[in-house]
Design an enzyme around this catalytic site. Structure first.
Site, short mmCIF file in Angstrom:
data_model
loop_
_atom_site.label_atom_id
_atom_site.label_comp_id
_atom_site.label_asym_id
_atom_site.label_seq_id
_atom_site.Cartn_x
_atom_site.Cartn_y
_atom_site.Cartn_z
N ASP C 14 -26.17 8.23 -12.63
CA ASP C 14 -25.02 7.87 -12.80
C ASP C 14 -23.91 10.01 -12.94
OD1 ASP C 14 -24.68 5.75 -13.55
OD2 ASP C 14 -26.04 5.66 -15.04
N ARG C 93 -29.94 14.23 -27.98
CA ARG C 93 -28.18 13.88 -27.79
C ARG C 93 -27.60 15.15 -28.17
NH1 ARG C 93 -31.29 12.46 -24.72
NH2 ARG C 93 -30.43 9.91 -23.65
N ASP C 122 -25.69 6.51 -27.27
CA ASP C 122 -25.71 8.24 -26.61
C ASP C 122 -24.40 8.34 -26.91
OD1 ASP C 122 -28.51 8.08 -27.14
OD2 ASP C 122 -28.54 7.86 -24.43
N SER C 173 -34.07 1.61 -17.50
CA SER C 173 -33.54 3.01 -17.68
C SER C 173 -34.71 3.70 -18.98
CB SER C 173 -32.18 2.26 -18.38
OG SER C 173 -31.40 3.46 -18.84
#
Lengths: 411, 411, 411, 411
Positions: C14, C93, C122, C173
Site C-alpha cells: 500500500d 500511531r 489507524d 493483515s
C-alpha cells in the site's frame, strides 16, 4: 515527668473544658489555635487557654497556607460535596491536624487531642489526617469520650473555673473560616421547614438585597483566581473581598440534607459567598477552554474529589493523584469571567480567554461559517452505525399511531 | 409511481422550502407536524404544508407521549447536559423521528426527511433515531444537502411560491416545546457578552420580577411530579403551569457554552422554568429519601444519561439500561417539596416524605440523641486503617512551622 | 516548485504504491520509516522507497522513545482496550505522526500522508495526532481516497514498477512492534471459529510449549519495569527479552471481537507476550502497595485511559491529565513479582515490596493478631446504618420458607 | 420464658462452641444450616447441633435459590471483586442472613447469631443483611465477642462436650459453596510465596492436568447459562458439572491480595472453576452482542456491583438499581460460546449468536466490503475537531529530531 498533649483549641466551651479534663488525666496541655480567616480575637483565645489550665498556648496564622494548599486545589476541582457544599470545614480539618502534628513534634509530644463529637465527620478528618502525618501519635477526643450531658458539662466547667458563655450567641453549632460558614442544630434540624433567618450571618436575605446587580470581573490563571475587576490580589484577600461583596447580594446560601460519613443524614446550612461565586465563574470559564474529552472526564471526577475531602481522606493517595489530574486539566483555565451578583444569584454575563476554544467561525450560523457541512453526513453515519446494526437484528417497538390524536389533511 | 417521503414539518422557512425541493426531485411529500406543547397554530401549519406542495399533511398531538415517555425518564435522571441544559430539543427529536417512522410505515414510504443543518446535534438525533426504529428507511436532509446561502434560499422560495416571513420574528434560531425554549445565533454567538434581553420570551428578567417570592408545593410519587399545592395534575398540565409560574419569577434562564457532538462549541440560551424548578425540587427530595450508596451512584450516572440523550443515542441499549437503573433508584422518590420562586431563583424551603431517611433522633445534637457515639471510634479506626498503614511505610512531608507566623505564650 | 509530502512508509504494497500515486499528483514524496522494534530490514525498506519514486528516505530509530514515552505510560495505566488489547498498534500511531510532523517541519513541507484505509482506527490516530501537533498541515490518505480494488492496485503497481510480493507472506493483515503483534483479516474474520494457528508468529501453541514452567522475577520502580531476575535492563531490552521468554511459553495470545471507533465490530488477534506478562505482574504488585481508595479509583480510570489511546486521542488533554494521575498513583509501585510462565498462562507466585501495605500482624488469623476486633462492631454498625434506617421505612420482601425444602429436627 | 436465638450453623468448631456459649447466656438456640452446594453431610450437621445443645435444628436446601437469586445476577454483572474474586462466600452471606430472618419470624425470635470474627468481611455481610431484612432483630456474634484464644476455645469446647476435630482437616480456614471455594490463613498468609499445593482441593495443578484440552460449548439466554454442549440443564447442575470439568483442567485457581472492607489487606486463595469459565464465556459473548455504548458502560459498572456485594451491601438500593441495569443490558446475551479448558486456562475458541452485531460485510477486508469508506473522512474530521481547535490556541511540543538516531538517504 508528665506526658504532653497538643490540643486543637477554638476558645469555645468544649475545648475549654477539655483542658482541665486532660490536665486531670495527667497531661500537660499545649493549646493550638489556628487563624483560618474567621476574624476571631485570637489574642483573647490564646490567653483563655492558659487561664483554664494550658501550659503553653500557640496561635498560628495559617490563612495563606489554607488558601494555597487546601482551598485552591479544591477550587480547581470545583469541589462541592453532594453537588452543594464547598467543604469549608472539611478542608480546614486536615490543615489543623497537620499543625497539631508539627507542634507535637516540636514539643516532643506523643499525644494530640481535638474537640469533636462522635457523630460528626470532623472526628474522622482529624483522626485520619493525624494518622497519615504520624501514625505513632495517640489521638484523644475528650468530647467523644467523656459522655457529659450539656448540664454535666456546664457543672464540670463551673467546678474547674472554665467561663461559661452567659448568653449563647447562637442557638446553632457554628464553624467559620475563609471558605465558608456552617450552621447546624437547633431549628435547622427540621428539614421540612425553611432555614430560620437567624442561622445566617454572612449573607443578606435576597429579599432585602440591593435592587441593582453588582457586576464584577474575576480573572483566573491556570485555575487560580488572580484578580478582581483587573486588580491583582493575593488569594486570601480576593476571597475575603468576594465574601463581602457576594454576601451583600445574598449569594452563597446553601441548604442541604447531606449524607455524613458516619451513616446518618443531617441538615446543614452553609454560607459561602466567595466559594459559590468563584466556582460558578470557574465553571463558566471551563466551558470556554476545556475540550469536551477533558471537560466530561474532569466533571465526572469532581464529586469523587469532594467525597474524599469530605470523608477525611485528604491525605490519601487517591486525592493526591486526583490533584495531579486536576492540575493538568486546569492548566488552560486562564481568562476573565464577568458575573452579576443579584439577590442570591450569581449570573455569568461574559467569559473571555486567550486560550478560548470557542471558534466563532465554526459555531456561527452567519455568513462566515467555516464548518464543513459535508463532513457531518459521514460523521453521523458512523456514529449511528452500531445502533443501525442492532436495529437489523432486533427491531424496536414502533409508535402506535392509533393511540394518538392525529389529524390528516389531503391536498 | 412516485416515491413518498415523510417530512418532519415545522411550518418555518427551511422545511417549507424543503417541500418543493423534494417534490422537484420526484417525491410525493407527506408533511408531519407534531404538537409538543409549543402552542403553535397547527391548523395553519397543516394548511401551509399543502399550499407549498405537500400531498398530505399530518398533525399529531404528541404532548402526553412526550411528557410520559421522554420528559419523565429524563426528569427521574435529573438529566442536564453539561450540568445545565435540560435537553428540551434533544428529547423531542427521537419522538418526532419515531412518528416519522410510524407514518412512513402507514404510508408505505421508504424515505423520511428532516430540516436539520449539518453542524448541529439535531441531524444526529434524527438520523440515529430513525435508523434505530427502521434501518431500511433512507433519510434525506435537504438543508444539509442543498448548500443554499440565505439569499439563494429566499430566491428559491420566491420562485416556488413559498411565503417568506415579512419580518423575522426573532434574530435568533428558536426551538420550543413543553420542556423548554432554546435560542442560538445572532448576538448570542458572542460568549463574552451578556445574553440580549430579546433572546428571552418565557421568562421575566429577575430585575423586573415581582418583589415577593411565589411559594409552591410540588408533590412527587416515585420520581413523578403529581401535584401542585396539593392539586393532582396530569403531567402536561403540571409542566405548563410551572412554566408560567416560574417564568413569571425569572426562573429557568440558562446561558451555556456547550460542546456539540459534532466537535464544536456553541453558545446557547435556554429557558426552562418548569424543568429547572422540577429538577431542583426532585434533587431536594432525593437528599431526603436516597441512601448514600444509591445517591452517589445515581448522581454519577446522571451526566452519562444526559450525554446519551444529547448525542442522539436515545434509542441505545445504554440509555435503556440506565432508564431501568433510574426507575428502581427513584422508586422511593415520594414526598413533597416546597420551593420559593424569586427573581430568577428556585429556593428549596422544605421537604417531607413518608419514606424519609432523615432520622431526627440520630441527627440531633439535642437531648433525644439515639446515635451510638461509642460506635464511632471503631468506625474511624477501621476507616483510617489503610492510611495509617501507608503512613508507616512512607511518611508524608510535615508542615514547616518556621514558614508560618506563630505566636507562643507560656503560662 | 513542487509541494513536498512526508509519507509514513512501511515498505509494504500500500505505501509503496502510494509513492508513485502521490508523485503523479505532483508531490515530491519523502518517505519516513520508523523502527519501533519490529526487527525489519530497514536498510532495504529505505532503499525501496527511493526505488519506487521517493525523493528522500528517512529511517528513524524510535524504539527507546516508543518505550519511554508511549509504552511506559500505558503500562502504568495497565492499559487494555476492552479489557484485552494492550494497544500495541494504537500506541505507535501517534509516535509516527509526531515524527511525520517533525520531518515535515524540517523539510518545510505542508503535506503529510499515511497508508491507512477508511474503515480502521489507524486513520483516526494519524489524522488527529497530526492535527494536534500541527493543525496547519494537510493530511493525505491515498488508500482511503483511491478506491482501488486489490486487482486494480496490483495493476497500478505493475504499471509503476512497484514490486509485487510474489507470495503473500501471510493471508492476514499484520502490524508489529515492540509491544505486540496484531493480525486481522482472512480466516480470522469468522468469530465462530478458533484462530487459525498460522495467524500466530511470536508465540508457541500452549499444547506444544515446554512442560515445565519458566519462572522469572520482574522488578519495578514506581511502575517502571527495571529488572529481570535481578538484572537491571533498559526498557527496550527488557521488553524484547520478555517477548521471547513469554512467547516460548505460549503467553500473550489474545482473541478479541472489538468495537472500533468507526462503529463496527472486528475480530482481532494479538500476540503480546511482554505486555501481558508485565501488566499481570504490575497488577499483582498493585495489590500489595496501593491503598484501596487509590486502587479502586485507578482501576476504574484505566479503561478510560485505554479508550482515549485507542480512539486516537493520545494527544488530548484528557489523556495528559490521566497520565498525571497515573504517575502519582503508581509512585509506590516498587517491588518484585515472581511469575511462572506455563503453557499460555502467567501465574503470579509471589510479590514483595519495600512499601508493601500488607501487614501480616493485622491480617493473620494466627497468634500475633494485632487487629482490634472491638473496633469492628462500631464500624459495622455505622457502615450499615443507612440500610438499617431504610429498612425501618420500607421493609424488604422476606424469604418464603414454604417454597424451600426444609428439614427440622427437635432435641 | 427464654429468648430464642437463631444461629447460622456450619457444624464447625466455632459455631458448635457458640451453641453452649449462647445457651449459657440464657438463650434457646435454634441452629440453621443451609445447603448451598458444598456437598456436606447435612444430616450429621443437623444432629450435631442438637447434640451440643440446640433445641431445634433446621437444614434448608437453598441451592436453587442461591443459584437463581444470587449467583445469576452476579454472573450477569460479570462480578469479580478487584477484578479477580467471583464473590462465592460474599454472595452466600445475604442468603443465609435472609434465611435466619425468615426462621426468626417463624420461631418468633428476636435474636439471630452468626459465627464470624471481627476482622473479616462476613460479619458486615451478615449484620447489614439482617438489618436490611428486619432492623428490629438483635444480632449476636459470639466469636467477635468472646475473645477466646484458640486454646481457650478448645478448653471451653471440652468443658461443654463439644467434639474437637482430632486432626484439622486443613491448616487453612475454608469456605465452600456452589460458586467457589475460599482458603485463607496458614502458609497462605505470606504473599511473597506461591500458594501451597495443599490449599487447593477442587482443581488439578496445571502441570498435572490432562495434556489435551477439553472442549465444551456453553449456551446462554439473556445472560443466563442454559446448556452444556447443547444439553439444557438447570442452573445448579450446570454449575456443578462445570466445577468438575473445569477443575479437572486446572481452571479457576485465583491468588489475590485483596482489600477487605475493614481496612486490611489479606491474601486469599480461591477455586472457582465454574465461575471463571462462565464469566469468561459470558464476556466473550458480550463482545459479539453488546453495542459499544452499553458495553463500555456496563463494564465500568461491574466493579461497582462487585464492590457492593463484597462490602455487605447486597440488600442496598444501589445494588438493586444496578441489577435492573444489568438485566436490561444483558437481555441480548444469547448465543453459544465454545471454550477449550486446558491446564489452568479457559480459551475462547468461538462465539455465535442469533443477535450478533458482528457484521462480516462491514468488517471484512475482502471483496464483500459494504463499509462506506467515504464516510470515514467526515467522521475523523469532526472527531478530531476539538483537538485541532485546541492545537490552534496552544501548540504541543514537537519531537526533537536531533535527539533521535536518524538515517537519511537521497535518490
Amino acid at each position: 515527668m508528665k506526658d504532653t498533649v497538643i490540643l486543637a483549641y477554638s476558645g469555645g466551651l468544649d475545648t475549654s473544658v477539655a483542658i482541665p479534663w486532660l490536665a486531670e488525666r495527667g497531661y500537660d496541655v499545649v493549646a493550638l489555635a489556628a487563624d483560618l480567616g474567621a476574624n476571631l480575637d485570637l489574642k483573647a483565645i490564646q490567653e483563655k487557654a492558659l487561664k483554664v489550665g494550658a501550659v503553653r498556648s500557640y496561635v498560628v496564622d495559617a490563612r495563606e497556607r489554607f488558601a494555597e494548599e487546601y482551598i485552591l486545589p479544591a477550587l480547581r476541582a470545583n469541589a462541592l460535596y453532594e453537588g452543594v457544599y464547598p467543604l469549608s470545614a472539611a478542608l480546614s480539618r486536615p490543615l489543623i491536624a497537620d499543625l497539631l502534628v508539627a507542634v507535637a513534634h516540636a514539643e516532643q509530644a506523643k499525644f494530640v487531642a481535638h474537640g469533636c463529637t462522635g457523630k460528626g465527620n470532623d472526628q474522622v478528618r482529624f483522626d485520619v489526617a493525624i494518622a497519615a502525618m504520624d501514625p505513632s501519635l495517640t489521638v484523644i477526643a475528650p468530647v467523644r469520650e467523656w459522655g457529659f450531658s450539656r448540664d454535666e458539662e456546664i457543672a464540670y466547667a463551673e467546678a474547674h473555673q472554665v467561663p461559661i458563655p452567659v448568653t449563647r450567641s447562637s442557638p446553632y453549632s457554628i464553624d467559620v473560616n475563609l471558605w465558608g460558614r456552617s450552621a447546624e442544630g437547633g431549628a435547622i434540624e427540621d428539614p421540612s421547614q425553611p432555614v430560620p433567618e437567624d442561622a445566617y450571618a454572612w449573607t443578606v436575605a435576597p429579599e432585602r438585597c440591593p435592587d441593582t446587580p453588582t457586576r464584577i470581573r474575576i480573572g483566573f490563571e491556570a485555575g487560580r483566581p488572580v484578580s478582581l475587576d483587573g486588580e491583582r490580589l493575593p488569594l486570601v484577600e480576593l476571597i475575603e473581598r468576594l465574601n463581602r461583596i457576594a454576601g451583600q447580594n445574598g449569594v452563597g446560601r446553601l441548604d442541604l440534607v447531606e449524607n455524613r460519613l458516619v451513616g446518618i443524614k443531617s441538615r446543614e446550612v452553609y454560607e459561602a459567598p466567595a466559594a459559590v461565586t468563584l466556582i460558578t465563574a470557574h465553571r463558566a470559564l471551563e466551558q470556554l477552554v476545556l475540550t469536551r474529552d477533558v471537560a466530561h472526564l474532569k466533571w465526572s471526577l469532581e464529586p469523587r474529589y469532594a467525597e474524599l475531602a469530605y470523608n477525611g481522606l485528604w491525605h490519601s493517595p487517591a486525592r493526591q493523584a486526583l490533584e495531579a489530574f486536576m492540575k493538568v486539566a486546569t492548566q488552560n483555565n486562564t481568562g476573565e469571567v464577568q458575573v452579576a451578583l443579584y439577590r442570591g444569584q450569581v449570573r455569568v454575563e461574559g467569559r473571555t480567554s486567550p486560550v478560548s476554544l470557542y471558534a466563532p467561525e465554526l459555531a456561527t450560523y452567519g455568513t462566515h461559517d467555516l464548518f464543513d457541512h459535508r463532513a457531518a453526513k459521514g460523521f453521523v453515519d458512523l456514529w449511528g452505525l452500531p445502533i443501525r446494526t442492532r436495529a437489523r437484528v432486533e427491531p424496536l417497538a414502533q409508535v402506535d399511531l392509533s393511540a394518538l390524536n392525529i389529524s390528516v389533511m389531503e391536498r
